[in-house]
Design an enzyme around this catalytic site. Structure first.
Site, short mmCIF file in Angstrom:
data_model
loop_
_atom_site.label_atom_id
_atom_site.label_comp_id
_atom_site.label_asym_id
_atom_site.label_seq_id
_atom_site.Cartn_x
_atom_site.Cartn_y
_atom_site.Cartn_z
N CYS A 21 -1.33 -13.03 -38.07
CA CYS A 21 -1.53 -11.61 -38.35
C CYS A 21 -2.96 -11.22 -37.98
O CYS A 21 -3.92 -11.79 -38.51
CB CYS A 21 -1.26 -11.34 -39.83
SG CYS A 21 -1.76 -9.69 -40.38
N CYS A 24 -4.86 -9.67 -41.00
CA CYS A 24 -5.29 -10.70 -41.96
C CYS A 24 -6.48 -11.49 -41.41
O CYS A 24 -7.40 -11.85 -42.16
CB CYS A 24 -4.14 -11.64 -42.27
SG CYS A 24 -2.69 -10.82 -42.98
N ASP A 399 -19.61 0.19 -2.70
CA ASP A 399 -20.66 -0.28 -1.81
C ASP A 399 -20.02 -0.68 -0.48
O ASP A 399 -18.85 -1.06 -0.43
CB ASP A 399 -21.36 -1.48 -2.45
CG ASP A 399 -22.43 -2.06 -1.55
OD1 ASP A 399 -23.26 -1.29 -1.05
OD2 ASP A 399 -22.41 -3.29 -1.34
#
Length: 707
Positions: A21, A24, A399
């Protein structure tokens, strides 16, 4: 450890196993950060690495870990690792389901109440055992997490005689934790695949003997022996042999790259047909793949913009809903004299659905999946914030040298002006320039060799600075250089005036070859475009990029020619590094969010100022890995449209997740008041939303780059 607090803080890495989780895990990280002596704490829930700075009290950290059923060991003690949390929970969940079915059947067939009540309670204990343990630890610190809410709901259901409901909630929660653990493991797999790329052993030659050694024991400068079909264990340079190396794992390139003596090779790449001897240039902890893994892990812990918003929202939302649940339980019976049981039941249902798990998971699950997918395709994204920003940019500055072009001059045109054939004209120029050190002459010599010419340096070579060079060939003086050289020698340029002008207008450098009396021909040299540059720019526009801008230090003629050939919308020419910085500042004012693509070295200031700095060719450039926000590991501009698509799809999925999570919560809360929300429906709504959000995020693992 108290006696060491005066010393400088030290860094310790612990392995945390059993994370299923994300919310958690975040709370566990915050709890560890509050321990005495801890200066900083950072937990990567995907890899389970907990990085700590300060004085470490391992027993105290393990005590906190037990609240979430985590197993915590120092990284160097991982010889014995606890089995995955899902593996430990599966038997209990299965037994809980069986007892629930038996109890339900016995109740429906009017069996003895003590028997089916005992079965319901057994199902509750088996399904909710881990949950009850977590809740017992969390309540001591008044941490009202999901485990506490689930435990209160189950115990409350028993208190009001709803045994079936309580057992169903415990079983469904156990199943949802199993599924959540499975989806987390799916997300972790991308980083684990990176870790498994490089071999743990390498064959080296020591004292004339070939032996297999752990990569940790191999020093810089030693010679590795790489047989056909073997993976390369450490970064190095080819010392002897030729082969093609499959670098897809590092750079995302689809085709093997030819390697000869002096060429760099990377750990984790695959040797194809030839035997190689490779001189080690980096220790195992410093290889390109090791740095990629480190940066991907670090990126997964960095909060994205939407994640910060969600966490702030959840911090307010949770206590508000808990207060609402308390009001539902107490106010109607106390103020209106209604029965307690229905309102207690509704309050319990609201507590179950109150936890914002799906909302908290909505962003990090998507970010982690996208970063892992990008890494597998040769794109290193250094944090969720850059992934989100990339998905909303409207303009990209490119570039020229080394990005749109190869970064090295090549012969583009050979125009004879006399009876000498083009191949012979090129060979003559190569012989004259064989002893020259000018960078443009290398292109001529290489082109002649590619056509099979054996270069024989001309005699009496003389460099003419600012003009060109001269040498003798078969007793005749040959000149090669710019128009100024021939004008000073009084050699008329009228026959070549028109083609010279045309080639120069195309942004090419023209070299004239002639004798002391007449012209032999022209050779044009230019920094060649990458073959996929026009297609990549076109794909960027199809991906939704509205403005493409070329930034270059070249003159306006060259810039205009390259811009037209590539298909960019506008160009800025004759720019020094500080001018590129000013150009990015102006583009951001004009277009808002602007990404800059460069080589990561001389473009570092512009990359830093842009909304997102993207460096090309990070596999061979340390500077690119360090300076840019996103790194294209190969010199492959075609990865840029894939990055745009991945970023925008990530943003879409994050928005879907947040909207779905909030909608489910709103509907569930509204269903509480008329009594439609049962406890088992509440757990399905909460954990079902979490699982659907996570599964939706996992779709990002399947995003493919176009071949």
């Amino acid at each position: 450890m108290r006696n060491n607090q005066q010393n400088a803080p030290t860094q310790t890495v612990l392995q945390v196993d059993g994370i299923t989780c994300l919310d958690c895990a975040a709370k566990f990280e915050a709890a560890v950060r509050q321990l005495p002596g801890i200066v900083s704490a950072s937990l990567n829930p995907m890899s389970g690495r907990l990085t700590l700075t300060g004085t470490i009290d391992l027993p105290a950290i393990r005590a906190l870990g037990r609240e979430e059923d985590y197993t915590i060991v120092p990284v160097d003690q991982r010889s014995v690792i606890a089995p995955p949390a899902a593996g430990r929970q599966l038997p209990r969940a299965q037994l809980s389901g069986l007892f629930l079915i038996f109890a339900y059947g016995l109740e429906k067939f009017q069996g003895p109440a003590p028997a089916y009540l005992a079965l319901y309670i057994t199902a509750m204990v088996l399904g909710g055992w881990g949950n009850f343990r977590k809740a017992a630890y969390s309540l001591r610190r008044l941490n009202f997490n999901m485990s506490v809410l689930m435990s209160v709901a189950v115990v409350g259901a028993v208190g009001i005689g709803q045994y079936e409901e309580g057992a169903t909630v415990a079983f469904l929660y156990a199943v949802s934790e199993l599924l959540e653990g499975w989806t987390m493991e799916k997300s972790r797999r991308s980083i684990r695949q990176l870790m498994d790329l490089a071999p743990k052993l390498a064959r080296v030659r020591r004292n004339g003997i070939e032996i297999d050694l752990p990569v940790e024991e191999i020093a810089v400068g030693e010679i590795m022996i790489i047989r056909p079909g073997e993976k390369i264990a450490l970064d190095g340079d080819v010392w002897h042999g030729e082969s093609a190396i499959n670098q897809a794992a590092i750079t995302g390139e689809s085709l093997p790259v030819e390697k000869s003596p002096g060429a760099p090779v990377f750990a984790g790449t695959l040797n194809t047909y030839g035997a190689l001897e490779v001189e080690v240039t980096r220790l195992v902890q410093d290889t390109t793949i090791a740095r990629i893994i480190h940066m991907v892990e670090a990126a997964q812990t960095k909060r994205a913009l939407s994640q910060a918003f969600v966490e702030k929202f959840a911090a307010v939302y949770t206590p508000v809903v808990m207060a609402l649940a308390a009001g539902i339980v107490f106010l109607p019976p106390l103020l209106s004299g209604l029965e307690w049981q229905p309102w207690i039941y509704r309050g319990l249902a609201l507590l179950v659905v109150a936890c914002p798990c799906a909302l908290v998971v909505s962003t990090p699950a998507a970010i982690v999946s996208a970063i892992g997918t990008a890494a597998r395709n040769g794109i290193l994204i250094k944090g969720g914030i850059y992934l989100e920003e990339m998905g909303s940019v409207q303009a990209i500055a490119l570039d020229k040298t080394g990005t749109l072009t190869e970064g090295r001059p090549v012969v583009t045109d050979i125009l004879p002006l006399h009876s000498l054939p083009a191949k012979d004209l090129l060979a003559l120029a190569a012989d004259v320039e064989a002893r020259s050190e000018h960078p443009l002459t290398n292109a001529i010599v290489e082109a002649a060799r590619e056509q099979g010419h054996r270069v024989v340096p001309a005699t009496d070579f003389q460099s003419l600075p600012g003009r060109g060079a001269q040498a003798s060939r078969n007793g005749e003086q040959i000149l090669i250089g710019n128009p100024r050289l021939f004008e000073e020698r009084g050699i008329p340029l009228v026959p070549a005036a028109r083609p010279i002008a045309e080639l120069q207008n195309q942004g090419k450098t023209v070299m004239i070859i002639g004798t002391s009396t007449y012209l032999l021909g022209l050779i044009a040299v230019a920094d060649a475009l990458r073959k996929n540059s026009p297609a990549s720019v076109a794909e960027l526009k199809r991906s939704g990029i509205r403005h493409t801008i070329l930034l270059t230090g070249d003159n306006s003629v060259t810039a205009a020619a390259v811009a037209a050939e590539v298909g960019v919308d506008e160009y800025r020419a004759e720019l020094l590094p500080e001018d590129k910085l000013a150009a990015i500042h102006e583009l951001r004012r004009q277009y808002g969010k602007v990404a800059m693509v460069g080589d990561g070295i001389n473009d570092a200031p512009a990359l830093a100022l842009s909304t997102v700095g993207i460096a090309m060719g990070g596999a061979g450039a340390d500077t690119a890995l360090e300076t840019a926000d996103i790194v294209l590991m190969a010199d492959d501009l075609s990865k840029l449209p894939f990055l745009i698509r991945l970023s925008r799809q990530t943003l879409t999925i994050i928005r879907q997740n947040i909207a779905f999570s909030l909608l489910v919560k709103v509907l569930a809360i509204l269903a509480v008041f008329p009594g439609w929300l049962t406890l088992w429906l509440a757990i399905l709504a909460d954990m079902g939303a979490t699982l659907l959000v996570t599964l939706n995020s996992l779709r990002l693992l399947t995003v493919k780059a176009k071949p």
